[in-house]
Design a protein around this motif. Structure first.
Motif, short mmCIF file in Angstrom:
data_model
loop_
_atom_site.label_atom_id
_atom_site.label_comp_id
_atom_site.label_asym_id
_atom_site.label_seq_id
_atom_site.Cartn_x
_atom_site.Cartn_y
_atom_site.Cartn_z
N LEU A 212 0.82 -1.15 0.06
CA LEU A 212 -0.01 -0.02 -0.12
C LEU A 212 0.94 1.21 0.06
N PRO A 213 1.90 1.45 0.95
CA PRO A 213 2.54 2.42 0.85
C PRO A 213 3.33 2.97 -0.61
N ARG A 214 3.76 1.87 -1.05
CA ARG A 214 4.53 2.05 -2.72
C ARG A 214 3.06 2.43 -3.50
N ALA A 215 2.05 1.83 -3.53
CA ALA A 215 1.07 2.22 -4.34
C ALA A 215 0.68 3.62 -4.07
N ALA A 216 0.57 4.30 -2.76
CA ALA A 216 0.23 5.61 -2.61
C ALA A 216 1.45 6.43 -3.25
N THR A 217 2.79 6.03 -3.13
CA THR A 217 3.76 7.04 -3.58
C THR A 217 3.49 7.14 -5.07
N GLU A 218 3.20 5.90 -5.79
CA GLU A 218 3.24 5.88 -7.15
C GLU A 218 1.98 6.82 -7.57
N LEU A 219 0.89 6.76 -6.87
CA LEU A 219 -0.38 7.79 -7.03
C LEU A 219 0.11 8.97 -7.10
N LEU A 220 0.86 9.69 -5.78
CA LEU A 220 1.31 10.89 -5.89
C LEU A 220 2.04 11.36 -6.92
N PHE A 221 2.96 10.51 -7.64
CA PHE A 221 3.94 10.94 -8.51
C PHE A 221 3.22 10.59 -9.89
N LEU A 222 1.97 10.21 -9.79
CA LEU A 222 1.39 10.06 -11.22
C LEU A 222 1.22 11.28 -12.09
N PRO A 223 0.91 12.43 -11.57
CA PRO A 223 0.63 13.71 -12.28
C PRO A 223 2.00 14.04 -13.01
N LEU A 224 3.31 13.96 -11.94
CA LEU A 224 4.62 14.08 -12.69
C LEU A 224 4.91 13.33 -13.67
#
Length: 318
Positions: A212-224
């Motif tokens: 879950l933490p890795r998925a949340a990080t990927e989601l945060l960096f998705l716009p970039l």
């Protein structure tokens, strides 16, 4: 050694759900049933409170041989209901704990053993082969489906009622250590598959939680990442427009296919068309199959590579 009613009630209060009072009174089948069902799902443990005086008297030899009233026990609706319920419970536990075992094998065996265990409580018992045969036949008719635990348990319970009998009196009882050893093995055989299945499920849940933490990080960096991909598609990656082929063009901008072509022709990346044509003509003379009959396969392979590399850099040859 005489059994005391006060000790029996104390064990009933402290460990009655695990059948400690039944172990004390020598009722091992009843104790195992309580261990595997937590006191008959709680209700049986409460029911034991009114029966303890009679069981203590029976353990002390107060009942004589003539108290049974016949060779075949009377039909007990309560025992029949317990056989059907426990048989279904064992069948469902087998489906949960042994999913890799064929249902036509695990389900009727578990149901039959559950019904047999209830039939052996107290001074009664039944013929195990008849119970298992009825369970396997009923399960075969219903093709081992999970919902077949009810008819399978009913069939096994009916077979039990037809073959019920009293246990022989006067049989010597094993020592306490041997009894506890057998009870422990039976509990282990029941609990081990369920524990293994539970651990596998817990490992899967833990892996999901750790991801879950890795998925949340990927989601945060998705716009970039989306903006960077859009810049690369439009040709603005790195903040500069793509340059034409020629001076100042970085070798990293060339495709992998073009870099391979330059390596085959032994030229640096970005060489001029004249250098490409000259190197191609020289290498073709060296690796022409007619000049390398002693290593024809290698020469043919290199010759084809030279042609493909030249066509990649200079276009198809006329």
């Amino acid at each position: 050694m005489a059994k005391r009613l006060l000790v029996a009630y104390g064990l009933w209060a402290l460990g009655g759900l695990l059948g400690l009072h039944h172990i004390y009174l020598g009722r091992d089948s009843h104790a195992l049933l309580w261990m595997l069902t937590l006191g008959g799902f709680g209700g049986g443990w409460l029911w034991d409170f009114w029966h303890l005086p009679g069981w203590v008297a029976a353990a002390n030899g107060a009942e004589g041989p003539g108290d049974r009233g016949g060779t075949v026990p009377a039909l007990s609706p309560l025992r029949l209901a317990g056989q059907v319920t426990v048989g279904m419970y064992f069948g469902l536990m087998a489906a949960l704990g042994l999913p890799w075992v064929p249902a036509l094998l695990a389900q009727p065996l578990a149901v039959g053993l559950g019904v047999q265990l209830v039939s052996s409580v107290g001074d009664q018992t039944a013929e195990a082969p008849s119970i298992l045969a009825a369970a396997f036949l009923a399960s075969l008719l219903f093709q081992g489906r999970v919902l077949a635990v009810l008819p399978t348990s009913l069939a096994a319970s009916i077979a039990t009622q037809r073959h019920r009998r009293y246990k022989p009196r006067g049989m010597p009882q094993p020592r306490l250590a041997a009894r506890l050893y057998h009870l422990g093995l039976a509990c282990l055989a029941f609990i081990a598959p369920l524990a293994c299945r539970g651990l596998c499920g817990a490992a899967g849940v833990l892996g999901t939680l750790l991801a879950l933490p890795r998925a949340a990080t990927e989601l945060l960096f998705l716009p970039l990442r989306a903006g960077r991909l859009l810049a690369e598609v439009l040709g603005f990656a790195g903040g500069s427009l793509p340059q034409e082929r020629g001076a100042g063009f970085e070798p990293s901008s060339w495709s992998e296919r073009q870099q391979w072509a330059y390596e085959v022709l032994s030229l640096p990346v970005g060489s001029s068309a004249e250098d490409v044509h000259r190197s191609y003509r020289e290498l073709v003379k060296v690796w022409h199959p007619d000049h390398n009959r002693h290593r024809a396969e290698e020469a043919e392979r290199r010759f084809i590579e030279l042609q493909e590399a030249y066509e990649e850099l200079a276009g198809p040859r006329r």
